[in-house]
Design an enzyme around this catalytic site. Structure first.
Site, PDB file in Angstrom:
ATOM      1  N   GLU A  78      -2.763 -10.809  -5.470  1.00  0.00           N
ATOM      2  CA  GLU A  78      -4.446 -10.624  -5.216  1.00  0.00           C
ATOM      3  C   GLU A  78      -5.160 -10.967  -6.259  1.00  0.00           C
ATOM      4  O   GLU A  78      -6.291 -11.570  -5.914  1.00  0.00           O
ATOM      5  CB  GLU A  78      -4.491  -9.074  -5.060  1.00  0.00           C
ATOM      6  CG  GLU A  78      -4.160  -8.610  -3.510  1.00  0.00           C
ATOM      7  CD  GLU A  78      -2.742  -8.464  -3.427  1.00  0.00           C
ATOM      8  OE1 GLU A  78      -1.942  -8.341  -4.812  1.00  0.00           O
ATOM      9  OE2 GLU A  78      -1.952  -8.205  -2.325  1.00  0.00           O
TER      10      GLU A  78
ATOM     11  N   HIS B 181      -3.115   2.986   1.696  1.00  0.00           N
ATOM     12  CA  HIS B 181      -3.501   2.113   2.578  1.00  0.00           C
ATOM     13  C   HIS B 181      -4.704   2.462   3.451  1.00  0.00           C
ATOM     14  O   HIS B 181      -4.607   2.040   4.578  1.00  0.00           O
ATOM     15  CB  HIS B 181      -2.356   1.698   3.585  1.00  0.00           C
ATOM     16  CG  HIS B 181      -1.108   0.686   2.788  1.00  0.00           C
ATOM     17  ND1 HIS B 181      -0.362   1.290   2.123  1.00  0.00           N
ATOM     18  CD2 HIS B 181      -0.933  -0.624   2.924  1.00  0.00           C
ATOM     19  CE1 HIS B 181       0.424   0.431   1.543  1.00  0.00           C
ATOM     20  NE2 HIS B 181      -0.108  -0.756   2.145  1.00  0.00           N
TER      21      HIS B 181
HETATM   22  C1  LIG Z   1      -0.544  -5.301  -3.713  1.00  0.00           C
HETATM   23  C2  LIG Z   1       0.113  -5.168  -2.383  1.00  0.00           C
HETATM   24  N1  LIG Z   1      -0.372  -6.554  -1.757  1.00  0.00           N
HETATM   25  C3  LIG Z   1      -0.043  -6.662  -0.349  1.00  0.00           C
HETATM   26  C4  LIG Z   1       0.749  -5.495   0.282  1.00  0.00           C
HETATM   27  C5  LIG Z   1       1.074  -5.795   1.745  1.00  0.00           C
HETATM   28  N2  LIG Z   1       2.526  -5.731   1.911  1.00  0.00           N
HETATM   29  C6  LIG Z   1       3.183  -4.872   2.068  1.00  0.00           C
HETATM   30  S1  LIG Z   1       4.833  -5.253   2.061  1.00  0.00           S
HETATM   31  C7  LIG Z   1       4.658  -6.803   1.764  1.00  0.00           C
HETATM   32  C8  LIG Z   1       5.639  -7.817   1.633  1.00  0.00           C
HETATM   33  C9  LIG Z   1       6.381  -7.568   0.539  1.00  0.00           C
HETATM   34  O1  LIG Z   1       7.675  -8.474   0.247  1.00  0.00           O
HETATM   35  P1  LIG Z   1       8.693  -8.358  -0.661  1.00  0.00           P
HETATM   36  O2  LIG Z   1       8.340  -7.741  -1.785  1.00  0.00           O
HETATM   37  O3  LIG Z   1       9.482  -9.523  -0.451  1.00  0.00           O
HETATM   38  O4  LIG Z   1       9.430  -6.953  -0.042  1.00  0.00           O
HETATM   39  P2  LIG Z   1      10.192  -6.820   1.393  1.00  0.00           P
HETATM   40  O5  LIG Z   1       9.019  -6.378   2.473  1.00  0.00           O
HETATM   41  O6  LIG Z   1      10.689  -8.198   1.625  1.00  0.00           O
HETATM   42  O7  LIG Z   1      11.014  -5.760   1.218  1.00  0.00           O
HETATM   43  C10 LIG Z   1       3.242  -7.290   1.722  1.00  0.00           C
HETATM   44  C11 LIG Z   1       2.430  -8.456   1.436  1.00  0.00           C
HETATM   45  C12 LIG Z   1       0.755  -4.389  -0.442  1.00  0.00           C
HETATM   46  N3  LIG Z   1       1.452  -3.293   0.247  1.00  0.00           N
HETATM   47  N4  LIG Z   1       0.554  -4.460  -1.651  1.00  0.00           N
END
Ligand SMILES: Cc1ncc(C[n+]2csc(CCOP(=O)(O)OP(=O)(O)O)c2C)c(N)n1
Ligand SMILES: Cc1ncc(C[n+]2csc(CCOP(=O)(O)OP(=O)(O)O)c2C)c(N)n1
Ligand SMILES: [Mg+2]
Ligand SMILES: [Mg+2]
Lengths: 330, 325, 325, 330
Positions: free
Chosen positions: B55, B124
């Site tokens: 971000e 959220h």
């Molecule tokens: C700071 C932040 N940015 C965006 C999100 C939205 N978001 C939730 S899960 C996710 C993907 C996370 O990917 P990863 O770290 O690979 O974990 P996975 O879901 O694959 O376990 C995103 C972008 C968030 N929760 N927090």
């Protein structure tokens, strides 16, 4: 690998799978409003990592945290209670799926903020180091989280202070819809360890034995004071990002390919072939775990909703810590 | 409202090549907010870019591109993630023009999603508009319906200053008539319902609830409430608020953000400064309690201000009688 | 005030082994705030740790250590750097206890520096307390002098909740009598000057200016102002404010933060809610204009509220007469 | 290396040194209230890097930004005006020493937030890329800034989009009082490039010829579309962090050792020995630059203070960009 250890890990993996399957059922039936981010396909990681840990060893977890929670020994009924928003849930219904903590098993909490838990793990490790404890901390996070500033700052801080923390990156190929190849320009996320002068290694995260073995190495490393370790666990997110995801960003073939490397099946085969475990025992374990999970879910549904007055409770601890201030001697 | 925002984005991309968009999962996936569908197919991956989960860099890249002459739109999937990019908002986007003596513009729009009600829990579901409105240099736009959203978004995209455009998640599925052609709405407050007895000042998802409360107040209590949708917190269009308060002498402010330090305090303070004389009772605020957003359904329903709380506050101020001092 | 804070830190380190401190340049250098001198020499580098420039990790490490049972003190050298660690404040420290159902405590103190007046310009001079006070779950303590600072800091360190302790940079060199022995001050508002005609509510560096204004008001206009130092924005000790407003019927709120969305709005809103009946005129606010802090000496002097602006507001409210409606 | 290029860089280095010396004088005499973070000792970097750049090539700068500003061609009088808080300063007195921008020379601005400018550079590079421009962006920052999350996120983003941005880390051994060895656990900061799959290189930042040459390589790299480059410039902060710093964290010997590697002296020697430049010409250049600087300072002091009413100006641009919205064809 001791047979008993492997069986125990297998059991945990099955428990996680069953828990997640039931969580999906709850979501389908609209019984939980929580976005359910399942751990299906990644079970070997939580199981293999946490097999080494005592309740005094700590973890921080993520939005995809049920697996970590269970592998640390959480109570399934209280977990379901939380997914359902009940007063007997881990957070009295205040947190939901993404926010379960359980200090009694050393789980410092899941986190809805990607990368949000990594600095917390560093702080916990610092606290252990100051206390001269032999315990250590594991921080779980995804491939996507390694693009957060908090990842970078945390690994650097842990490195210069040589803190006992093991960073477990679960590279499941996706961050929501974004394939890791589109967000990271290197082959192995473990190479990011180079930037901090710490040990990094990539591991087959779908093979619980590799996970277990590399975790052992990492534990010895941090316990001998050599500083943190970054382990990249290569795995795959079998289900959508959350229950309801249309998955328009990947093909069924891709998913099917990975299903062939299912960590539970892999472990099962190994138990049968290398350890001579009978299919009876295996299905007994499976049945036991299914029952455990379903019983927990059933009992959780009987829990009551939180009292409305509870809405404004639990924000502050109104007591002050008891410290007797000592005057300074000049 | 989702379709209206999507339409505004398509119009904008179609009208000015300097407009482009970056954010997490906004291309093929259509955005976590599901507002950017069709853009990448139509305008290509050069102008519609999925980003890593970074971000600070995303918002910062928006600021940098804006300085360098583009008109970027950044999607921040939840306003809660302000935590992860706050420096770029607080110390860069907001301050650059002033700090550099007025010589550098930052024509950036940050679209983001706020609000509770869908079981997304503490991290959220926040309403953080008051924090943004306290930062000089940031426009804060927060529409309450599809029609306003489209017109305000197109206006914001033409603004030469950084704008945070806040979409309430509970409004995405709400529909109303939205003309297909482009149109703009100025940064003005909007009287959504005329009335003579009491002024309800509100914005975002609370506008609908206030309008419903007004109907009920009318039918059940014969109280005729004026409902004003502020729509834009910076620049604040104060005149309609003051005019109405002057007329009715009774003011209730409604927002979903928690009360303490919320924008309701600012509105109350300004209004009493201007029309103290005409007030027949204290200005009351209806807002969430001062706790994070809880997960459980019943707690969250209790958390978000509802019609009954608005009615309660209105009747309280209607029944207020000045005691002899 | 600097010595008082340093003394409190020494007492704290001396009294509880679980207390430790991390921050940029706090050890040998004694801190950018120059408040931590002598600590590393006395208590060693294990408990007094210089960090890299990594605010997110620093504050996050504080939160993590607090959860794990320690009582960390984090120094954030300027409150402006909230931008670089905001997630850990907004979404972690503040929400952890509630989100986890009350089972996890975060006994963390973040000491930081606020304020303008020393030519540090837009990114090193802000007053951001209103942003913090809008986040449920964070204590906000903001002392106005050395004596209060020592007692409040020791109290904050015993608090089991996260506290942001805000030190105004213009106060560091101000001295007053401070007992050597440990003492605590509760989270209470403090009447710094008794008076019957008008209530001035203020905090931090504006307390001194308000007291000076009060003296001048008395000697030049015969106006007897009561000056209340709020000291703590969360939890807010409202009773003395209400009591005073009830008595005088006239209220002026003074803070250095810019006016729009500042904490003055909240104070004004709460006070008129409680004592509407007794008010003889609108509650006025004296605050900085809604722009970033400028660098140039004359602009910055104009920016920060001064005695004349306080006097002006007081005389305005004193001269207010209700017109017949 | 062309003689004329080297002479020109030498001139810029001298100009920066003279500017900073005069800035210290102003601070000593309390004529500027700004904390003056001088660039003394690091002049070869700005001079060698910016020698390649046109006004259409962009930079982002830092709290220690005077050198970058001058090397990009800024007007000295307006710079001094800003340090003095005058209406004729670069920011009309609103910004001060840490906040000078000059779009006419491609300087997107100094920044008081460590690491704050790095994402801006990425955005500017993205804008150039979308415009299919051949221009590029340079982001200057210190060793300390590489521990900020913004550094990490920015390099990653620039990498995956192959943006034309050159990251110049000026490793001057200190972040305020903190030696780089206490905040970073690797030998060369350029190794951090590994984490993003981009080109990284460490350079002798006190030798303007090395700086120039490696910058040339980097420019060719980014212009050929190969993505960003991280150059670590090894140098030393000769003066305190700011004027007034007690420097209790380092020894005089350490500073003296580095003074022997003074970039201006080094360049001067080279000009004399390798290019046969006479000491007359050298002292002529020095005198010219001293005069230029002192004249600018003198003239700046004659500028007026900003009008008080200007306090609330310049925050918003009240005009709206002229876009004619086009209806969508279905
Ligand atoms: C700071 C932040 N940015 C965006 C999100 C939205 N978001 C939730 S899960 C996710 C993907 C996370 O990917 P990863 O770290 O690979 O974990 P996975 O879901 O694959 O376990 C995103 C972008 C968030 N929760 N927090
Ligand atoms: C986000 C942030 N944290 C801390 C500071 C305080 N600060 C100003 S300069 C500085 C040191 C910067 O070190 P480095 O990046 O190496 O640059 P140098 O001063 O050596 O040029 C610090 C910590 C700041 N301005 N911004
Ligand atoms: Mg992933
Ligand atoms: Mg440095």
């Amino acid at each position: 690998m001791e047979k008993q250890t492997l069986i125990e890990m297998f059991r945990i993996m099955v428990r996680i799978r069953e828990f997640e399957s039931e969580a999906i059922e709850l979501a389908k039936r609209n019984e939980t409003r929580a976005a359910v981010h399942t751990y299906i396909g990644q079970e070997a990681i939580a199981a293999g990592v946490c097999a080494h840990m005592s309740n005094q060893d700590l973890i921080t977890s993520t939005h995809r945290g049920h697996g970590h929670c269970i592998a640390k020994g959480a109570d399934l009924e209280r977990m379901f209670g939380e997914l359902l928003g009940r007063d007997g849930g881990y957070c009295k219904g205040k947190g939901g799926s993404m926010h379960i903590a359980d200090l009694s098993t050393g789980n410092l909490g899941a986190n809805g903020i990607v990368g949000g838990g990594i600095p917390l793990a560093v702080g916990a490790a610092l606290s252990l180091k100051i206390s001269k404890s032999k315990n250590y901390v594991v921080s779980f996070f995804g491939d996507g989280a390694t693009n957060q500033g908090s990842f970078h700052e945390s690994l650097n801080l842990a490195s210069i202070w040589a803190l006992p923390v093991i960073f477990i990156c679960e590279n499941n190929e996706y961050a929501i819809s974004t394939n890791v190849s589109k967000s990271i320009n290197i082959e192995n996320i473990s190479e990011r360890a180079t930037a901090y002068g710490i040990l990094g290694k990539s591991v087959d995260g779908n093979n619980v034995v590799s996970v277990y073995d590399d975790m052992q190495m990492a534990v010895e490393h941090v316990q001998s004071g050599k500083g943190p370790v970054l382990l990249e666990m290569k795995t795959y997110r079998i289900k959508g990002h959350y229950f309801g995801d249309n998955q328009n960003y990947r093909t069924r073939e891709e998913v099917d390919l990975w299903k062939q490397k299912d960590p539970i099946n892999t472990c099962e085969t190994k138990l049968q072939n290398d350890y001579g475990l009978s299919s009876e025992i295996i299905s007994k374990i499976k049945k036991e775990e299914t029952k455990k999970v379903l019983d927990a879910s059933t009992r959780a549904k009987l829990m009551s909703e939180p009292e409305i007055d509870d809405l404004t409770e639990d924000l502050y601890d109104l007591s002050f810590h008891n410290i007797k201030w000592i005057s300074l001697q000049k | 409202m989702r379709e209206a925002i999507n339409e505004a984005l398509h119009i904008a991309f179609n009208s000015d090549e300097n407009i482009f968009m970056i954010g997490e999962d906004i291309a093929t996936y259509g955005g976590q907010l599901r507002c950017s569908y069709g853009l990448v197919e139509r305008f290509g991956p050069e102008r519609v870019r999925d980003t890593p989960i970074s971000e600070m860099a995303i918002v910062g890249a928006g600021v940098g591109a804006a300085i360098a002459g583009k008109r970027p739109i950044v999607e921040l999937s939840y306003i809660d993630f302000l935590g992860s990019c706050f420096d770029q908002v607080l110390n860069q986007a907001a301050k650059i023009r002033y700090m550099y003596g007025g010589y550098v513009n930052v024509p950036l729009v940050i679209r983001t999603q706020c609000g509770a009600g869908l079981g997304n829990a503490a991290q959220h579901s926040q309403s953080l508009e008051a924090i943004l409105a306290h930062i000089p240099g940031i426009r804060v736009v927060i529409p309450s319906n599809a029609y306003d959203a489209k017109g305000l978004l197109l206006h914001a995209i033409r603004d030469n200053n950084p704008v945070v455009f806040i979409e309430h998640k509970a409004l995405y599925k709400k529909k109303c008539h939205v003309p297909e052609d482009p149109y703009e709405i100025d940064y003005t407050s909007d009287i959504k319902r005329k009335g003579d007895d009491v002024t309800i000042i509100t914005y975002s998802a609370m506008v609908d609830r206030s309008l419903q409360a007004a109907e009920q107040l009318n039918s059940e209590f014969g109280i005729d409430a004026e409902v004003i949708d502020v729509r834009v917190l910076e620049p604040l269009d104060l005149q309609p608020l003051i005019g109405s308060a002057q007329k009715t002498g009774r003011v209730v402010i409604v927002h979903e953000a928690c009360k303490k330090g919320g924008f309701g305090g600012e509105l109350a303070a300004q209004i009493q400064e201007h029309v103290f004389d005409r007030l027949k009772g204290p200005i009351l605020r209806v807002a969430a309690p001062d706790v994070p957003v809880p997960f459980a359904d019943n707690l969250e329903r209790q958390y978000v201000p509802d019609i009954s709380k608005i009615i309660e506050a209105v009747t309280e101020v209607m029944n207020f009688h000045r005691s002899e001092v």
